[in-house]
Design an enzyme around this catalytic site. Structure first.
Site, mmCIF file in Angstrom:
data_model
loop_
_atom_site.group_PDB
_atom_site.id
_atom_site.type_symbol
_atom_site.label_atom_id
_atom_site.label_comp_id
_atom_site.label_asym_id
_atom_site.label_seq_id
_atom_site.Cartn_x
_atom_site.Cartn_y
_atom_site.Cartn_z
ATOM 1 N N LYS B 78 5.133 -7.828 -2.979
ATOM 2 C CA LYS B 78 3.779 -7.448 -3.412
ATOM 3 C C LYS B 78 3.367 -8.349 -4.572
ATOM 4 O O LYS B 78 4.167 -8.580 -5.487
ATOM 5 C CB LYS B 78 3.778 -5.976 -3.843
ATOM 6 C CG LYS B 78 2.395 -5.430 -4.180
ATOM 7 C CD LYS B 78 2.449 -3.942 -4.570
ATOM 8 C CE LYS B 78 1.049 -3.365 -4.807
ATOM 9 N NZ LYS B 78 1.079 -1.934 -5.161
ATOM 10 N N SER B 158 -2.388 1.067 -2.631
ATOM 11 C CA SER B 158 -2.670 -0.327 -2.900
ATOM 12 C C SER B 158 -1.697 -1.301 -2.225
ATOM 13 O O SER B 158 -2.010 -2.471 -2.080
ATOM 14 C CB SER B 158 -2.635 -0.582 -4.405
ATOM 15 O OG SER B 158 -1.329 -0.432 -4.914
ATOM 16 N N SER B 182 0.519 4.666 -3.952
ATOM 17 C CA SER B 182 0.338 3.321 -3.395
ATOM 18 C C SER B 182 1.496 2.782 -2.565
ATOM 19 O O SER B 182 1.357 1.729 -1.939
ATOM 20 C CB SER B 182 0.057 2.323 -4.523
ATOM 21 O OG SER B 182 -1.267 2.408 -4.954
#
Lengths: 95, 490
Positions: B78, B158, B182
């Site tokens: 990420k 997210s 998330s």
């Protein structure tokens, strides 16, 4: 509670974000909507409750106050928007 | 070579260890899959050369019998984790040109254990969002589609890039972070497994900060065992994060497959929210039945302050964010706009660098922390947070873990909730309580809805009891037999 345009301007100034005038009224509406929804927190009985400031219920660890890293200006300055030698160049701060 | 991208992380490790294929072959197959999947927009930076270099180094280590626990396994990272010499943006224009000169603790542990980096994964800007639509790089498109429909769906957020990449076979596992859901919500939306461990389990050092008292890193993978393997490498004490817990890291994978007989599982009655789709309700009942069949005792419990969790979160998280994001001032790194004086430079840099959702949250955070409002909003929210955490403590006096749905719906279409921030925030209604209380929570794929989209169940444990979550998650995984994969359209 309603957040008015003046409050948005003040808060944007505090947050150092230049919001264009065209965004002030929409932001006032959006933030008012969110704050109205948040208002339900006033229903909760918080009498005598300690605020929870951390998800970890242990004391902050201490360490010796010594330098562990440093002396590497190239790494520190690698992403500088502007630099001169080993210094960051910033806009004039004192007139 | 496409079959190499269908392996689980465990199978890949076994294949590497048996010399069935090399890390270079495994990595090349993934690099090709990543290139072919650009329409998904899951990766915002591909690092194929670095990946192949790391893979060859891994093969050399394996040949020398020096292979680590993750040696040769290609992962996606990420883009909130700082990677030394590799651009790290947090999905924001303000960090669009930022290349860290240091490595986050979590990723450094993955490389220590031999893993290979394929690239950096898309996310909501500063991890603020539930649909990936706030990314400055454009939204990730889910590999999943509704049956008979080509409308682009969100992979959730997210960690939408992480979830989409894992679901589409663009990596064997991915790092992710979870501040209000998330990791778990995107895992539920994409039929993958995601665990947010106990706050303090994974170091936050080198992870771009959103709300520091809530942020936790964790893995997204295709199986419960894979999540256990990755979490072990990601966890551990780090003196560079003062909230990192100095506790033993168990062999999480050893908990997968253990009997859960006799475990008491709480079902919180407040999670039966109005307007919850019947399919979610039915899935929850199915999950309860699966755990009962596995020998668990089901107990109804009450978490009376549940409905206040989201509003409390939308004080606490923006307040912390407004403070954390004050560092983006255009002076030492990040975007600097040209303006006449210092204050104008600050204001213009931040106006140009941040997207609308991030600005909105900074403004809310600044407002609730400002003079005259601090007690009414921020302090009150911290006290409500304590109430929410106390609810869990009480429940865990009666039960060993909790079972809930992960999200109140299946994945929605891109653009569907974009005009109403509060509607978007409601995505996290079942996940956010866990962040406020600092507990471990895991989402496990449990079934498909009527339109063929994945749905997830969430397990919540006591602090540091991830082991039990892996046992229970394994039991649900075995009972659900979830094997659905998105049909390739990209």
């Amino acid at each position: 509670m309603a957040i008015d345009a003046a409050t948005v301007r003040k808060v944007a100034r505090l947050a150092r974000i230049a919001e264009p005038e065209a965004r002030i009224e929409p932001l006032a509406r959006e933030i008012s909507g969110i704050m109205d929804w948040i208002e339900q927190l006033s229903e909760v009985d918080i009498e005598g409750v300690e605020p929870m400031t951390s998800a970890v219920s242990r004391p902050a660890p201490l360490r010796d106050d010594v330098v562990t890293e440093g002396g590497d200006p190239e790494r520190i300055l690698a992403n500088a928007p502007r630099r001169a030698g080993d210094f960051f160049v910033v806009p004039k701060v004192v007139e | 070579m496409s079959s190499l991208t269908d392996l689980t992380l465990r199978e890949a490790l076994d294949g590497l260890s048996a010399r069935t294929f090399s890390s270079e072959e495994l990595t090349r197959a993934h690099v090709e899959a990543v290139e072919a999947a650009r329409p998904l927009n899951a990766y915002i930076l591909e690092t194929p050369e670095k990946a192949l270099d790391m893979a060859r180094a891994s093969d050399a280590r394996r040949a020398a019998a020096e292979a680590g626990p993750l040696d040769g396994v290609p992962l996606g990272i990420k883009d909130l984790f700082c990677t030394d010499g590799v651009r790290t943006t947090a999905g924001s224009r303000i960090l669009g040109g930022f290349t860290p000169t240091y490595e986050s603790t979590v990723t450094s542990q993955l490389w220590r254990d031999g893993a290979v980096m394929l690239g950096k994964l898309n996310l909501d800007e500063f991890a603020m969002g539930s649909s990936n639509e706030t990314s400055a790089f454009g939204p990730v498109v889910s590999p999943w589609r509704r049956r008979g429909d080509t409308a682009p769906l969100t992979p959730g957020g997210s960690s939408g890039g992480s979830a989409a990449a894992v679901a589409a076979g663009l990596c064997l596992g991915a790092t992710a972070t979870d501040t209000g859901g998330s990791i778990r919500q995107p895992a539920a939306f994409t039929g993958t497994v995601g665990i947010k461990p106990t706050y303090g389990r994974c170091s936050r050092w080198g992870v771009v900060a959103f709300a520091s008292s809530l942020d936790q890193a964790g893995p997204i993978t295709r199986t419960v065992e894979d999540a256990a393997i990755l979490l072990k490498s990601m966890s551990g004490h780090d003196p560079k994060d003062s909230t990192s817990l100095d506790v033993e890291v168990p062999d999480f994978a050893s908990f997968v497959g253990r009997s859960v007989k006799g475990m008491r599982i709480g079902v919180p009655r407040e999670y039966r929210v109005d307007g919850m789709p019947a399919e979610i309700e039915a899935l929850w009942e199915q999950g309860i039945a699966w755990l009962r069949d596995a020998g668990c005792e089901i107990v109804e419990v009450s978490l009376p302050h549940t409905r206040y969790a989201l509003p409390a979160y939308y004080i606490v998280a923006p307040a912390e964010a407004s403070s954390n994001l004050a560092r983006y001032d255009g002076m030492r790194y990040g975007l600097r706009a040209e303006a006449s004086g210092l204050t104008d430079t600050y204001e213009k840099s931040r106006a140009e660098g941040f997207g609308e959702e991030v600005k909105r949250r900074i403004l809310i955070g600044t407002y609730v922390l400002s003079a005259g409002y601090y007690d009414a909003y921020y302090l009150r929210a911290l006290k409500v947070r304590r109430r929410i955490a106390d609810d869990f403590t009480e429940a865990f006096g009666k039960v060993d873990a909790l079972l809930t749905p992960t999200a109140p719906s299946a994945a929605f279409a891109l653009g569907e909730n974009a005009d109403d921030p509060v509607a978007m925030y409601l995505n996290d209604i079942f996940t956010v309580t866990v962040n406020l209380a600092g507990l471990p929570g895991m989402s496990v794929p449990a079934g498909l809805d009527a339109r063929g989209l994945p749905l997830g169940l969430q397990l919540i444990g006591r602090p540091l009891d991830e082991g039990l979550l892996f046992s229970l998650g394994g039991a649900i995984e075995a009972a659900a037999g979830f094997t659905a994969k998105p049909a390739r359209w990209w």
